[in-house]
Design a protein around this motif. Structure first.
Motif, PDB file in Angstrom:
ATOM      1  N   GLU A  83     -38.319  39.264   0.092  1.00 11.98           N
ATOM      2  CA  GLU A  83     -37.955  40.274   1.091  1.00 11.98           C
ATOM      3  C   GLU A  83     -36.578  40.037   1.714  1.00 11.98           C
ATOM      4  OE1 GLU A  83     -42.239  41.810   2.820  1.00 11.98           O
ATOM      5  OE2 GLU A  83     -41.287  40.104   3.823  1.00 11.98           O
ATOM      6  N   THR A  84     -36.106  38.787   1.680  1.00 10.60           N
ATOM      7  CA  THR A  84     -34.838  38.470   2.342  1.00 10.60           C
ATOM      8  C   THR A  84     -33.685  38.225   1.380  1.00 10.60           C
ATOM      9  OG1 THR A  84     -35.408  36.122   2.411  1.00 10.60           O
ATOM     10  CG2 THR A  84     -36.048  37.477   4.307  1.00 10.60           C
ATOM     11  N   ASN A  85     -33.985  37.801   0.149  1.00 11.19           N
ATOM     12  CA  ASN A  85     -32.932  37.482  -0.818  1.00 11.19           C
ATOM     13  C   ASN A  85     -33.422  37.839  -2.213  1.00 11.19           C
ATOM     14  OD1 ASN A  85     -30.641  36.508  -2.043  1.00 11.19           O
ATOM     15  ND2 ASN A  85     -30.806  34.430  -1.254  1.00 11.19           N
ATOM     16  N   TYR A  86     -33.617  39.127  -2.433  1.00 16.80           N
ATOM     17  CA  TYR A  86     -34.231  39.634  -3.663  1.00 16.80           C
ATOM     18  C   TYR A  86     -33.478  39.159  -4.911  1.00 16.80           C
ATOM     19  CZ  TYR A  86     -35.683  43.107  -7.155  1.00 16.80           C
ATOM     20  OH  TYR A  86     -36.150  43.720  -8.284  1.00 16.80           O
ATOM     21  N   ASN A  87     -32.131  39.136  -4.866  1.00 17.09           N
ATOM     22  CA  ASN A  87     -31.320  38.805  -6.034  1.00 17.09           C
ATOM     23  C   ASN A  87     -30.948  37.327  -6.094  1.00 17.09           C
ATOM     24  OD1 ASN A  87     -31.192  41.412  -7.146  1.00 17.09           O
ATOM     25  ND2 ASN A  87     -29.643  41.997  -5.638  1.00 17.09           N
ATOM     26  N   PHE A  88     -31.759  36.477  -5.503  1.00 20.00           N
ATOM     27  CA  PHE A  88     -31.482  35.044  -5.489  1.00 20.00           C
ATOM     28  C   PHE A  88     -31.262  34.513  -6.900  1.00 20.00           C
ATOM     29  CE2 PHE A  88     -33.078  30.627  -5.623  1.00 20.00           C
ATOM     30  CZ  PHE A  88     -32.206  30.046  -4.710  1.00 20.00           C
ATOM     31  N   SER A  89     -30.087  33.927  -7.145  1.00 22.19           N
ATOM     32  CA  SER A  89     -29.764  33.263  -8.401  1.00 22.19           C
ATOM     33  C   SER A  89     -30.061  34.161  -9.612  1.00 22.19           C
ATOM     34  CB  SER A  89     -30.535  31.936  -8.499  1.00 22.19           C
ATOM     35  OG  SER A  89     -30.049  31.147  -9.553  1.00 22.19           O
ATOM     36  N   LEU A  90     -30.859  33.672 -10.575  1.00 22.87           N
ATOM     37  CA  LEU A  90     -31.107  34.425 -11.804  1.00 22.87           C
ATOM     38  C   LEU A  90     -32.006  35.641 -11.607  1.00 22.87           C
ATOM     39  CD1 LEU A  90     -31.531  31.579 -14.467  1.00 22.87           C
ATOM     40  CD2 LEU A  90     -29.463  32.766 -13.734  1.00 22.87           C
ATOM     41  N   PHE A  91     -32.588  35.802 -10.433  1.00 19.02           N
ATOM     42  CA  PHE A  91     -33.369  37.007 -10.166  1.00 19.02           C
ATOM     43  C   PHE A  91     -32.473  38.243 -10.167  1.00 19.02           C
ATOM     44  CE2 PHE A  91     -36.115  33.691  -8.543  1.00 19.02           C
ATOM     45  CZ  PHE A  91     -37.382  34.122  -8.919  1.00 19.02           C
ATOM     46  N   ARG A  92     -31.137  38.017 -10.129  1.00 22.66           N
ATOM     47  CA  ARG A  92     -30.204  39.150 -10.155  1.00 22.66           C
ATOM     48  C   ARG A  92     -30.244  39.905 -11.481  1.00 22.66           C
ATOM     49  NH1 ARG A  92     -27.105  34.563 -11.103  1.00 22.66           N
ATOM     50  NH2 ARG A  92     -25.643  34.631 -12.871  1.00 22.66           N
ATOM     51  N   PHE A  93     -30.804  39.272 -12.508  1.00 23.50           N
ATOM     52  CA  PHE A  93     -30.889  39.941 -13.804  1.00 23.50           C
ATOM     53  C   PHE A  93     -32.016  40.968 -13.850  1.00 23.50           C
ATOM     54  CE2 PHE A  93     -28.827  35.893 -15.293  1.00 23.50           C
ATOM     55  CZ  PHE A  93     -27.606  36.483 -15.557  1.00 23.50           C
ATOM     56  N   GLY A  94     -32.801  41.027 -12.805  1.00 21.25           N
ATOM     57  CA  GLY A  94     -33.811  42.073 -12.708  1.00 21.25           C
ATOM     58  C   GLY A  94     -35.152  41.697 -13.307  1.00 21.25           C
ATOM     59  N   PHE A  95     -36.200  42.348 -12.796  1.00 24.88           N
ATOM     60  CA  PHE A  95     -37.564  42.157 -13.273  1.00 24.88           C
ATOM     61  C   PHE A  95     -38.421  43.228 -12.602  1.00 24.88           C
ATOM     62  CE2 PHE A  95     -37.029  39.807  -9.404  1.00 24.88           C
ATOM     63  CZ  PHE A  95     -38.205  39.999  -8.698  1.00 24.88           C
ATOM     64  N   ASN A  96     -39.632  43.386 -13.070  1.00 26.13           N
ATOM     65  CA  ASN A  96     -40.549  44.363 -12.489  1.00 26.13           C
ATOM     66  C   ASN A  96     -41.250  43.728 -11.293  1.00 26.13           C
ATOM     67  OD1 ASN A  96     -42.471  46.277 -11.862  1.00 26.13           O
ATOM     68  ND2 ASN A  96     -43.128  46.620 -13.974  1.00 26.13           N
ATOM     69  N   ASP A  97     -40.813  44.095 -10.085  1.00 23.23           N
ATOM     70  CA  ASP A  97     -41.366  43.441  -8.894  1.00 23.23           C
ATOM     71  C   ASP A  97     -42.801  43.844  -8.596  1.00 23.23           C
ATOM     72  OD1 ASP A  97     -40.866  46.011  -8.075  1.00 23.23           O
ATOM     73  OD2 ASP A  97     -39.540  45.467  -6.409  1.00 23.23           O
TER      74      ASP A  97
END
Length: 453
Positions: A83-97
């Motif tokens: 909720e606070t840092n959705y694109n943290f590190s490799l999460f910036r490459f996207g995924f189905n939340d």
């Protein structure tokens, strides 16, 4: 009292497992911080139950390190970061939340299955220590020294190179595994009958010890932390098992210092684009573990959409015990690395069809996740079955490590891999254990005092 505590623990774990499975099947896909937080609470209860069942022996076990790593790999992102840092590190490459809560429950179910069998087969006593009659030849030490020297030569040419561009070739990869095998065998063999650090040092010799330190230094220079971390953990395990019991505070201090050093090395190795920074220090220090939570989400969605691999994604690690076994397997059955390795699968799912990702970023390996690796092959049934098997094997090896050199090696190798195991494949120790066992068998089978295991 002991039986009551174990029974009480198993009942609690069984109740939590039932609740988690019911929620897994009944809750719709979608993110719920409340459910994720409850999963974290259930997880911490399970960790506590394992700890109190082991409290009279030692806290310096596979369970302690594994639990900490598993926490970072599966629970920190959904509870503290999404909720606070959705694109943290490799999460910036996207995924189905929409899979976050679903996968957090899956990770909880896997750990509860592990805990049930870990506690169920736990023996709460310190067994009598056997004296192992293990051979350590000077020839073997000389071979290991030469192997480490050659490995250092291969790595030296990569000093100053971007870590993603480091290349020692397939021969270098096998040389690394040969070094690992020789080093581990010598460390186990020199420690199992020793009573002091001096005894171990005398058995290994100054040349071996110096060359090992040089190898560690060279690998740190190129940005590789895995070798150093594993050697550090196996030394702690052997010292605590055979020389002197470490106090839990000293052990925690060593873990913290090691984690901070590895974090600093990783930061200098990878740099930062701002997405890898969190306001929580405990998050930043565990970034390398947290990022593999994304692998769980990606692999679970892929399996639900495209079907399970039914063990095909295990084949790379299983066949790796045979030199060039993976190449033979892929050529004979026309398979690719993506088919036989969940880490490659995760990376290809992300990069293969996304042309917006830079060419430099496509050198990044996105890794895998222990639960995701199992789920990709056999779904929820596989997660429960194989994590239960893991709990049984850890309990059995822990119970027998003083009576059997083979079980000592088995447990020790899992201990050295405890930090990386939640973010790796289920069978990732197949080659190193198989080769070390073969070396042990070959060197000791003609010994008159050798006993068949």
């Amino acid at each position: 009292m002991i039986n009551f505590l174990r029974t009480y623990s198993l009942v609690i774990l069984g109740i939590m497992m039932s609740i988690a499975i019911i929620m897994y099947f009944t809750l719709p896909l979608g993110y719920s911080k409340t459910i994720c937080t409850n999963c974290l609470f259930f997880y911490l209860v399970a960790v506590f139950l394992i700890a109190i069942n082991n409290i009279k022996q030692t806290f310096i076990t596979f369970d302690t390190v594994f639990a900490l790593s598993y926490l970072y790999t599966n629970f920190i992102y959904p509870v503290f970061l999404y909720e606070t840092n959705y694109n943290f590190s490799l999460f910036r490459f996207g995924f189905n939340d929409r899979y976050i809560t679903h996968c957090t429950l899956l990770a909880l179910i896997g750990y509860l299955a592990y805990a049930l069998f870990r506690i169920g087969f736990f023996v709460k006593c310190t067994p009598k220590r056997e004296r192992f009659n293990i051979k350590i030849s000077n020839k073997l030490k000389h071979i290991s020294i030469c192997s480490m020297f050659l490995l250092c030569l291969l790595y030296v040419k990569n000093i100053g190179t971007d870590y993603t561009q480091v290349d020692i070739g397939s021969v270098g990869g096998y040389l690394q595994d040969i070094c690992n095998t020789l080093i581990l065998y010598l460390l186990f063999a020199s420690s199992c009958n020793s009573k002091s650090i001096k005894d171990i040092f005398n058995k290994l010799g100054i040349s071996f010890c110096v060359m090992l330190l040089i190898t560690i230094f060279v690998q740190l220079l190129i940005g590789s932390r895995t070798f150093t971390l594993r050697i550090g953990l196996i030394v702690i395990f052997l010292y605590n098992t055979f020389i002197h019991r470490l106090h839990i505070i000293k052990f925690c201090a060593l873990l913290f210092v090691g984690a901070f050093f590895m974090f600093s090395l990783g930061a200098s190795r990878n740099g930062s684009d701002g997405t890898s920074i969190s306001k929580y220090f405990f998050v930043n220090i565990g970034e390398e573990l947290i990022i593999n939570n994304r692998s769980l989400y990606v692999l679970t969605e892929y399996a639900d959409t495209n079907g399970f691999s039914f063990g095909k994604s295990f084949l790379m690690n299983i066949c790796s015990i045979i030199p060039y076994g993976n190449t033979i397997l892929n050529n004979v059955f026309n398979l690719s690395e993506e088919d036989t390795h969940s880490g490659y699968k995760n990376t290809m799912i992300t990069f293969k069809y996304d042309r917006t990702i830079s060419s430099k970023e496509q050198f990044i390996g996105l890794g895998t996740n222990l639960i995701g690796d199992i789920y990709l092959s056999f779904g929820l049934f596989g997660v429960i079955s194989l994590m239960s098997l893991l709990g049984y094997l850890i309990a059995r090896s822990d119970n027998l490590k003083y009576q059997s050199f083979v079980w000592l090696m088995f447990y020790g190798m899992f201990f050295m891999n405890a930090i990386y195991y939640p973010r790796s494949e289920y069978f990732n120790l197949m080659r190193i254990f198989g080769w070390t066992y073969f070396l042990y068998y070959y060197l000791n089978k003609r010994n008159k005092k050798w006993k068949k295991i």
